[in-house]
Design an enzyme around this catalytic site. Sequence first.
Site, PDB file in Angstrom:
ATOM      1  N   ASP A  10       7.959   5.715  -1.119  1.00 45.05           N
ATOM      2  CA  ASP A  10       6.907   6.685  -1.364  1.00 45.05           C
ATOM      3  C   ASP A  10       7.591   7.673  -2.266  1.00 45.05           C
ATOM      4  O   ASP A  10       8.323   8.339  -1.779  1.00 45.05           O
ATOM      5  CB  ASP A  10       5.892   7.181  -0.062  1.00 45.05           C
ATOM      6  CG  ASP A  10       5.312   6.126   0.591  1.00 45.05           C
ATOM      7  OD1 ASP A  10       5.080   4.935   0.066  1.00 45.05           O
ATOM      8  OD2 ASP A  10       5.194   6.401   1.831  1.00 45.05           O
ATOM      9  N   ASP A  18      -4.172  -2.769   5.718  1.00 53.60           N
ATOM     10  CA  ASP A  18      -3.718  -1.727   6.723  1.00 53.60           C
ATOM     11  C   ASP A  18      -4.189  -2.198   8.078  1.00 53.60           C
ATOM     12  O   ASP A  18      -5.399  -2.652   8.167  1.00 53.60           O
ATOM     13  CB  ASP A  18      -4.209  -0.439   6.343  1.00 53.60           C
ATOM     14  CG  ASP A  18      -3.409   0.279   4.978  1.00 53.60           C
ATOM     15  OD1 ASP A  18      -2.354  -0.367   4.826  1.00 53.60           O
ATOM     16  OD2 ASP A  18      -3.489   1.430   4.431  1.00 53.60           O
TER      17      ASP A  18
END
Lengths: 192, 250
Positions: B130, B11
């Site tokens: 997701d 990330d």
Amino acid sequence: MIVIIKYNAGNTQSVENAVRRLGYDCIVTNDIEEIKKSDKVIFPGVGEAATAMQHLQANGLDLTIKGLKQPVLGICLGLQLMCNYTEEGNTNGLGIFDVNVKRFPPLDIVPHMGWNTLYNCKGELFTGISEEEHFYFVHSYYAEESPLSVAQCDYILPYSAALQKDNFYAVQFHPEKSGTAGEQLLKNFLSL
Amino acid sequence: MLKKRIIPCLDIKDGRVVKGINFEGLRDAGNPVELASRYAQEGADELVFLDITATLEKRKTLASLVTEIAKEINIPFTVGGGINTPDDAEYLISRGADKVSVNSSAVKNPELINQIAKNCGSQAVVLAIDAKKVNGNWEVFINGGKTATGIKLTSWAKYGEQLGAGEILLTSMNNDGTKNGFAIDALNLVGNNVNIPVIASGGAGCLEHFTTVFSETNATAALAASIFHYNEISIPQLKTYLQQNNIPVR
């Protein structure tokens, strides 16, 4: 000078980076004179065959590539376009290799994506590369087995992972993304 | 034989890795290029960089980071986060990214998948989904998992494949961060409905979870973040373990 052919179907940046990591200088160009006078030519390619072929023809690059006398390395779609014909978009290729390119039958996941090994590796490209080594592949079409094969791979069926005829070399996998094994192969080509 | 892929995910915020910076002995974990090089050397099969920078201005940082990563890394990498137009995708690919991942933006505008696939090839489009199990049904969530869409997971995965996605990165929100293992049922739901590679994500906590995901689903890759960043599991250790358990790895 090493030339990487610039056209509408190349992620030329990765190839350029890989060549530079090996300490060679190179230029990315579609200038026919630059290509003709270079020492080595890399013909990369990702994308769709018919569009790529049209682009090559429109820019006179098809005849230029066919007529080259110095070592030429096709990568991925580059290999497929150097063949006679590909089922992708029903496209006639450059005809350097008397081989046809077909779509993988849907017997497993398509594209063939990831790291795979080779067998029956022959010739200068594979000097110092053991058949335990892995290369990174991503493709939905494959070149049929042929007497011109200098390496084979097995995914769904056995096919040509590398081809060679005279000064023309080509690999289906991405040496520029295949770690140290890929670097060795590029080094072998660049030092031909 | 085609090998199963192990993919560390980094990330990125304002050009720095935001996970793993607290780990002692891993001083340079804040620098994405250094961490990425280390993972590549250790045998990672691919890398995913997820930009969680909120603002548009900071996106320039991402582009120059992609250039730097591409210069250093000799394995494929995907860049995701904030890709809203085909131009965004093409720009990152021209900087040297091999693939881009799209998530919320593709749900809002599914044509985006098609357009990127046309311009850059299907192999360059990773559809990140997701998913969360709601009342026994797997549903697609967007905006970092904050917004329910009411779309069925399988419908979206199939539609994404039709539109030209080359791969699906499936994150289970129920499993993400739990370290209780991957969502086997969601992966099978998707795996049985599409014929493109599926990357399992969310829930990796120990070595066994990787054997389970590769033996009980047809996922071709598994992605994890914290277990690698915090050195709970190293990539060489994981590869050896998988090999011993007859899972083909590089």
